[in-house]
Design a protein around this motif. Structure first.
Motif, PDB file in Angstrom:
ATOM      1  N   TYR A 149       9.533   1.909  10.666  1.00  0.00           N
ATOM      2  CA  TYR A 149       8.429   2.349   9.805  1.00  0.00           C
ATOM      3  C   TYR A 149       8.749   1.949   8.373  1.00  0.00           C
ATOM      4  CZ  TYR A 149       4.483   5.324   8.477  1.00  0.00           C
ATOM      5  OH  TYR A 149       3.277   5.792   8.010  1.00  0.00           O
ATOM      6  N   ASN A 150       7.821   1.238   7.739  1.00  0.00           N
ATOM      7  CA  ASN A 150       8.087   0.722   6.406  1.00  0.00           C
ATOM      8  C   ASN A 150       6.945   1.040   5.450  1.00  0.00           C
ATOM      9  OD1 ASN A 150       6.025  -1.150   7.002  1.00  0.00           O
ATOM     10  ND2 ASN A 150       7.501  -2.632   7.786  1.00  0.00           N
ATOM     11  N   VAL A 151       7.064   0.550   4.221  1.00  0.00           N
ATOM     12  CA  VAL A 151       6.090   0.880   3.188  1.00  0.00           C
ATOM     13  C   VAL A 151       4.704   0.318   3.522  1.00  0.00           C
ATOM     14  CG1 VAL A 151       6.653  -1.144   1.756  1.00  0.00           C
ATOM     15  CG2 VAL A 151       5.692   0.918   0.683  1.00  0.00           C
ATOM     16  N   GLY A 152       4.663  -0.824   4.184  1.00  0.00           N
ATOM     17  CA  GLY A 152       3.371  -1.396   4.555  1.00  0.00           C
ATOM     18  C   GLY A 152       2.629  -0.527   5.555  1.00  0.00           C
ATOM     19  N   ALA A 153       3.364  -0.044   6.554  1.00  0.00           N
ATOM     20  CA  ALA A 153       2.761   0.842   7.559  1.00  0.00           C
ATOM     21  C   ALA A 153       2.319   2.151   6.919  1.00  0.00           C
ATOM     22  CB  ALA A 153       3.759   1.102   8.681  1.00  0.00           C
ATOM     23  N   PHE A 154       3.156   2.672   6.026  1.00  0.00           N
ATOM     24  CA  PHE A 154       2.814   3.925   5.362  1.00  0.00           C
ATOM     25  C   PHE A 154       1.569   3.767   4.496  1.00  0.00           C
ATOM     26  CE2 PHE A 154       3.093   6.484   1.428  1.00  0.00           C
ATOM     27  CZ  PHE A 154       2.913   7.733   1.989  1.00  0.00           C
ATOM     28  N   GLN A 155       1.475   2.680   3.784  1.00  0.00           N
ATOM     29  CA  GLN A 155       0.319   2.477   2.906  1.00  0.00           C
ATOM     30  C   GLN A 155      -0.984   2.487   3.700  1.00  0.00           C
ATOM     31  OE1 GLN A 155      -1.527  -0.696   2.450  1.00  0.00           O
ATOM     32  NE2 GLN A 155      -2.472  -0.354   0.453  1.00  0.00           N
ATOM     33  N   LYS A 156      -0.979   1.826   4.855  1.00  0.00           N
ATOM     34  CA  LYS A 156      -2.177   1.794   5.696  1.00  0.00           C
ATOM     35  C   LYS A 156      -2.474   3.179   6.268  1.00  0.00           C
ATOM     36  CE  LYS A 156      -1.559  -3.055   7.031  1.00  0.00           C
ATOM     37  NZ  LYS A 156      -1.234  -3.979   8.145  1.00  0.00           N
ATOM     38  N   ASP A 157      -1.435   3.824   6.799  1.00  0.00           N
ATOM     39  CA  ASP A 157      -1.616   5.147   7.395  1.00  0.00           C
ATOM     40  C   ASP A 157      -2.054   6.181   6.365  1.00  0.00           C
ATOM     41  OD1 ASP A 157      -0.812   4.054   9.775  1.00  0.00           O
ATOM     42  OD2 ASP A 157       1.219   4.902   9.726  1.00  0.00           O
ATOM     43  N   ALA A 214       2.564   2.146  -3.600  1.00  0.00           N
ATOM     44  CA  ALA A 214       1.801   1.465  -2.557  1.00  0.00           C
ATOM     45  C   ALA A 214       0.452   2.122  -2.332  1.00  0.00           C
ATOM     46  CB  ALA A 214       2.597   1.447  -1.256  1.00  0.00           C
ATOM     47  N   VAL A 215       0.421   3.449  -2.354  1.00  0.00           N
ATOM     48  CA  VAL A 215      -0.832   4.177  -2.147  1.00  0.00           C
ATOM     49  C   VAL A 215      -1.760   4.037  -3.343  1.00  0.00           C
ATOM     50  CG1 VAL A 215      -1.850   6.470  -1.814  1.00  0.00           C
ATOM     51  CG2 VAL A 215       0.207   5.822  -0.552  1.00  0.00           C
ATOM     52  N   ASP A 233       1.916  -5.859  -2.326  1.00  0.00           N
ATOM     53  CA  ASP A 233       1.740  -7.308  -2.410  1.00  0.00           C
ATOM     54  C   ASP A 233       1.859  -7.939  -1.029  1.00  0.00           C
ATOM     55  OD1 ASP A 233       1.688  -7.533  -5.405  1.00  0.00           O
ATOM     56  OD2 ASP A 233       3.660  -6.616  -5.143  1.00  0.00           O
ATOM     57  N   GLU A 234       1.092  -8.991  -0.820  1.00  0.00           N
ATOM     58  CA  GLU A 234       1.121  -9.695   0.449  1.00  0.00           C
ATOM     59  C   GLU A 234       1.979 -10.948   0.314  1.00  0.00           C
ATOM     60  OE1 GLU A 234      -2.769 -10.476   1.928  1.00  0.00           O
ATOM     61  OE2 GLU A 234      -3.417  -8.386   1.855  1.00  0.00           O
ATOM     62  N   SER A 283       6.104 -14.580  -8.007  1.00  0.00           N
ATOM     63  CA  SER A 283       4.793 -15.240  -8.068  1.00  0.00           C
ATOM     64  C   SER A 283       3.789 -14.633  -7.100  1.00  0.00           C
ATOM     65  CB  SER A 283       4.937 -16.741  -7.774  1.00  0.00           C
ATOM     66  OG  SER A 283       5.327 -16.963  -6.427  1.00  0.00           O
ATOM     67  N   PHE A 284       4.279 -13.828  -6.160  1.00  0.00           N
ATOM     68  CA  PHE A 284       3.391 -13.210  -5.172  1.00  0.00           C
ATOM     69  C   PHE A 284       3.023 -11.773  -5.545  1.00  0.00           C
ATOM     70  CE2 PHE A 284       5.760 -16.462  -2.862  1.00  0.00           C
ATOM     71  CZ  PHE A 284       4.742 -17.137  -2.216  1.00  0.00           C
ATOM     72  N   LEU A 285       3.515 -11.283  -6.673  1.00  0.00           N
ATOM     73  CA  LEU A 285       3.298  -9.888  -7.030  1.00  0.00           C
ATOM     74  C   LEU A 285       1.937  -9.658  -7.659  1.00  0.00           C
ATOM     75  CD1 LEU A 285       6.810  -9.012  -8.519  1.00  0.00           C
ATOM     76  CD2 LEU A 285       5.989  -8.691  -6.186  1.00  0.00           C
ATOM     77  N   LYS A 286       1.249  -8.609  -7.185  1.00  0.00           N
ATOM     78  CA  LYS A 286      -0.021  -8.148  -7.746  1.00  0.00           C
ATOM     79  C   LYS A 286      -1.021  -9.280  -7.956  1.00  0.00           C
ATOM     80  CE  LYS A 286       1.133  -3.818  -8.006  1.00  0.00           C
ATOM     81  NZ  LYS A 286       1.930  -3.715  -6.816  1.00  0.00           N
ATOM     82  N   ARG A 287      -1.224 -10.060  -6.914  1.00  0.00           N
ATOM     83  CA  ARG A 287      -2.176 -11.173  -7.003  1.00  0.00           C
ATOM     84  C   ARG A 287      -3.599 -10.730  -6.663  1.00  0.00           C
ATOM     85  NH1 ARG A 287       0.454 -16.115  -3.769  1.00  0.00           N
ATOM     86  NH2 ARG A 287      -0.700 -17.404  -5.227  1.00  0.00           N
TER      87      ARG A 287
END
Length: 318
Positions: free
Chosen positions: A85-93, A120-121, A126-127, A190-194
């Motif tokens: 379980y990571n920050v990406g999963a938590f953000q979606k949940d 994240a919430v 970032d993707e 370069s991928f941050l907050k795009r």
């Protein structure tokens, strides 16, 4: 004491609000969240990444059963240490749950000291493009053989911007940044907050603060109480899973060294206290970067805090 803004008045405003409570460990965030949840008849979202795990309630200072029953909580003990379980999963949940909670009440409380998860919430994550997993494997081998210092030097060459902004003592962060740099041939930064992140709620962020020594004293007392409440037995029960990322955290890795015979118990406990104090210092640095957070002394009266929140709740979303 009841708030001057009633639930009906907030509902009529038709705006949704997330009240985010931040601050260092041991400052009193849980207690405040319970009072605010009662005051605004709200549910609580936990953004403490250590309290997600159901096997380790003592060392993560999770809310007690009494506290959990006093307000509806989400993301407390909802996954296992063995789950990935990571920050990406938590953000979606978390966003799904916030939307559900807001459907019945326009105010939701979020509380926790895990800055990355809070961010994240509120601001999204970032993707990053997928990269060859072999890169990470190689970097882990290098970490074990040549040490983190060499990896830090490499990161400084490839992305000086991220080098100056992340926790360089955290090998996971360093390896993550390096694998993106190497796998994409572009700087991690370069991928941050795009992408602009939109939510269906307005965030009101408040923080609790205190003088450094008071925070440290409270942390030391909390660790002593954890030991009294059975932290050794809890750590011993998960010792066989020690290599899991979920257990690479303060309170457990120190006791694992004690179980291995490397440290005495007294030294292990002193290291838990020291590393907890260091963690609190990093939390303060992280949360101070958000200039929108309204800070209150830890002993500020509840009336003063709700007076501020009531005024913010009256303001329409821009």
């Amino acid at each position: 004491m009841p708030s001057s803004v009633t639930n009906a008045e907030i509902t009529l405003n038709m705006d949704n609000y997330l009240i985010s409570i931040v601050g260092p460990t041991g400052i009193g965030k849980t207690n405040l969240s319970l009072k605010l949840a009662s005051n605004y008849n709200s549910e609580i979202i936990s953004s403490d990444s250590r309290q997600f795990y159901k096997e380790i309630p003592i060392g993560t200072a999770a809310p007690t059963l009494v506290e959990l029953k006093s307000a509806k909580h989400h993301f407390i003990h909802h996954v296992s240490i063995k789950d990935n379980y990571n920050v990406g999963a938590f953000q979606k949940d978390a966003n799904i749950q916030i939307e559900k909670s807001l459907s019945s009440n326009p105010v939701v409380i979020m509380v926790g000291g895990s800055g990355l998860y809070v961010d994240a919430v509120i601001n999204g994550i970032d993707e990053f493009p997928k990269v060859d997993p072999e890169i990470r494997k190689l970097l882990k081998i290098q970490l074990a053989t040549i040490g983190i210092e060499k990896l830090q030097i490499e990161l400084k060459k490839l992305d000086p911007k991220i080098y100056n902004s992340i926790d360089l003592k955290n090998p996971q962060r360093v390896i993550r940044a390096l694998e993106i740099c190497i796998g994409t041939n572009k700087p991690y930064s370069s991928f941050l907050k795009r992408k602009k992140y939109k939510t269906n709620f307005k965030t009101i962020s408040i923080g609790l603060k205190a003088e450094r020594q008071l925070i440290y004293d409270r942390i030391n007392d909390r660790v002593d109480k954890m030991i009294e409440n059975g932290l050794l037995d809890e750590a011993r029960s998960v010792f066989k899973y020690r290599d899991l990322n979920s257990l690479n955290t303060v309170g457990y890795k120190e006791l694992f060294n004690y179980f291995d015979g490397k440290w005495t118990l007294e030294y292990a406990v002193s290291e838990i206290k020291k590393n907890s104090r260091r963690y609190a210092k990093r939390q303060i640095t992280w949360f101070n970067k958000d200039k929108k957070t309204k800070w209150f002394e830890h002993d500020t009266s509840f009336k003063d805090i709700t007076s501020y929140l009531d005024e913010e709740l009256k303001k329409p979303i821009d």
